[in-house]
Design an enzyme around this catalytic site. Structure first.
Site, short mmCIF file in Angstrom:
data_model
loop_
_atom_site.label_atom_id
_atom_site.label_comp_id
_atom_site.label_asym_id
_atom_site.label_seq_id
_atom_site.Cartn_x
_atom_site.Cartn_y
_atom_site.Cartn_z
N CYS A 34 -12.73 -15.75 2.44
CA CYS A 34 -12.07 -14.57 3.00
C CYS A 34 -11.35 -13.73 1.95
CB CYS A 34 -11.09 -15.00 4.09
SG CYS A 34 -9.86 -16.21 3.55
N ARG A 72 2.75 -1.87 10.92
CA ARG A 72 2.80 -3.15 10.24
C ARG A 72 3.71 -3.04 9.02
NH1 ARG A 72 -2.02 -7.46 8.42
NH2 ARG A 72 -0.84 -9.22 9.23
N ARG A 99 -7.25 -15.25 9.77
CA ARG A 99 -8.23 -16.20 9.25
C ARG A 99 -8.66 -17.21 10.31
NH1 ARG A 99 -6.74 -12.17 6.05
NH2 ARG A 99 -8.38 -12.06 4.52
N GLU A 138 -26.61 -40.27 9.73
CA GLU A 138 -25.75 -40.35 8.55
C GLU A 138 -25.82 -41.75 7.97
OE1 GLU A 138 -23.19 -40.40 5.53
OE2 GLU A 138 -23.91 -38.54 6.49
N TYR A 176 0.84 -1.20 0.00
CA TYR A 176 0.00 0.00 0.00
C TYR A 176 0.88 1.25 0.00
CZ TYR A 176 -3.81 -3.27 0.92
OH TYR A 176 -4.71 -4.29 0.82
N CYS A 179 -8.93 -22.91 10.84
CA CYS A 179 -8.83 -22.41 9.47
C CYS A 179 -8.12 -23.45 8.61
CB CYS A 179 -8.07 -21.09 9.45
SG CYS A 179 -7.64 -20.49 7.81
#
Length: 502
Positions: A349, A219, A319, A411, A172, A342
């Site tokens: 996501c 960061r 995540r 099941e 960025y 995850c």
């Protein structure tokens, strides 16, 4: 055994109750004018209920046309403060700390997202992924942006946040200034290291002028993983400099948009776990402030050992917090088998964001729907029959049981998981089995009977007399009408994966 994960530690003058961090993740849940929505606040609050020590919001824009996504929050006008006060109140009610990430997307944006305004960058170049030609910022525009960050910091503090994270990673705008990969300037903001870092120095000075000793962390990408991008050697120099100019912690990530898939910002399932741990450990050697490590870490035991090994001071699980916002609570109680881990699929996501959609989660359908799904116990419990033990049936049974209903699951086969079971067999996809396993453990904890080898018949339904039936029998593969396809020498892909062939 967990030793350090649930010990407190300070970032600046803010005491974080444990070492588990939710890093920033774009959700696209807010409105076009940067205002928060009930959907966004409920999504964040769910993580606070789950016991995360520090929750970092997704990137807030500091200018009206400084967005990488259309529906992200903003702090570019005073009217944004009121709803953010409500957000921080709701988070603090559950004991978590909340930091606001601030950024400008630079060339990793588009005309379409920013009201047909051309993206800005240190130099007039195109991002290989976004492909919009950016305009080189003037010195006057840089000075204006520095002030915008300062005013955004003021609004952040007024809103009751516990701190700020300045986003200088992932390609960025501020990362673009820091890296000669994008920064081709020859004035005081380009060229040597001291010039490239100048804008960051000015931004933290502007922030400090507005908020004093309020916690501010940064960061960074340890390695940008592109030709001509920053690598670890300069990152360690950068880390020491960032501490010297007054940042209170450093959050170590990696990559830019154009990095190869295996080195992406959002790591897929084929990426090694804790891929940034050595870079974070080296950053710790050159600074005295806390270091946050993120990317492809989703197990509490793994996080704890990384802390023990002094690789970092905090562990980020972005995540992981989508898959199970209650991971910290479960880990603290030793219920590791009940954590919904995850699997690194990126289907909910990341996938939707590429087309302007909102974040979901393949293994947690509640993500983004917290505001419309009340899980408080019902006063009128019903007898619920769930038919099918694949992912949908398991989640439905778990949800109905949490609501207080009398649930039974049936099941037809001898195994739970449906096609998720076979999906875990290919090389590199073994983690998919954790989803079925965790939901099975959840049903056991909720005392939900699971009946395997039980094909439901009309007679069985009439005998049980359920008040509600949830049909989750999944789908069958389409078999094309090819001559001989029903022969004994022909097998489906699932048969092959599960070893059902001679």
């Amino acid at each position: 055994m967990i030793t350090k994960l649930f010990t407190p530690m300070k970032v600046g003058n803010c005491t974080i109750p444990n070492r588990l961090v939710v890093p920033a993740m774009v959700t696209n849940y807010c409105d076009e004018d940067g205002f928060l929505t009930d959907r966004y606040m409920a999504y964040i609050e769910e993580k606070a209920k789950g016991g995360w020590g520090m929750i970092i919001t997704e990137d807030y824009s500091v200018t009206p046309h400084g967005k990488g996504y259309q529906y992200i929050p903003g702090f570019y006008k005073d009217e944004h403060v009121a709803l953010n006060k409500e957000l921080t109140r709701r988070v603090h009610e559950h004991g978590s700390k909340i930091f606001c990430q601030m950024y400008h997307p630079g060339r990793q944006s588009s005309h379409a997202v920013n009201g047909n305004v051309q993206p800005l960058a240190p130099s007039g170049t195109k991002d290989p992924i976004c492909m919009d030609l950016a305009r080189e910022m003037t010195v006057e525009e840089i000075h204006t942006l520095v002030e915008d960050f300062g005013q955004a910091a003021r609004r952040c503090k007024e809103s009751g946040f516990d701190g700020i994270e300045l986003h200088c990673a992932h390609g960025y705008l501020l990362a673009e200034f820091l890296s000669s990969y994008v920064n081709k300037r020859v004035d005081q903001y380009g060229g040597c290291f001291d010039n490239r870092v100048r804008i960051v120095d000015e931004i933290i000075a502007a922030m400090r002028k507005e908020v004093g000793d309020f916690p501010i962390q940064v960061r960074i990408s340890a390695n940008e993983y592109v030709q001509g991008g920053r690598t670890e050697a300069e990152t360690y120099q950068l880390a020491r400099h960032l501490e010297e100019v007054g940042f209170d912690a450093i959050h170590v990530s990696n990559g830019v948009y154009a990095a190869a898939p295996i080195d992406q910002i959002i790591a897929p399932m084929f990426t090694k776990h804790a891929l940034n741990m050595e870079a974070a450990a080296n950053v710790k050697k050159v600074v005295k402030i806390p270091v946050i490590l993120a990317n492809r870490i989703n197990e509490p035991g793994m996080a704890d050992i990384l802390l023990e090994m002094d690789k970092c001071d905090f562990v980020g699980m972005a995540r992981g917090s989508l898959a199970d916002p209650y991971l910290p609570v479960k880990a603290k109680k030793g219920k590791f088998d009940q954590i919904n881990y995850c699997i690194g699929c990126l289907q909910g996501c990341e996938g939707p964001l590429l087309t302007g959609g909102c974040v979901t989660c393949l293994v947690n359908p509640r993500v983004g729907r917290e505001y419309e799904t009340d899980l408080t116990k019902t006063t009128q419990p019903k007898k619920v029959m769930v038919i099918g033990g694949g992912p949908a049936g398991l989640v439905a049974a778990r949800t109905a049981a949490i609501k207080g209903h009398d649930v039974s699951l049936y099941e037809a086969s001898s195994h739970l998981g449906g096609q998720f079971r076979s999906a875990a067999y290919p090389i590199g996809k073994g983690e998919l089995s954790t989803t079925t396993s965790s939901y099975r453990a959840n049903l056991e904890a909720l005392n939900v009977p699971v009946h395997l080898n039980s094909e439901v018949s009309e007679e069985m339904i009439q005998e049980i007399k359920p008040d509600a039936i949830i049909l989750a029998t999944g789908a069958k593969p389409m078999v094309p009408p090819i001559k001989g396809i029903d022969g004994k020498n022909v097998f489906t892909a699932e048969d092959m994966l599960l070893g059902k062939y001679d």
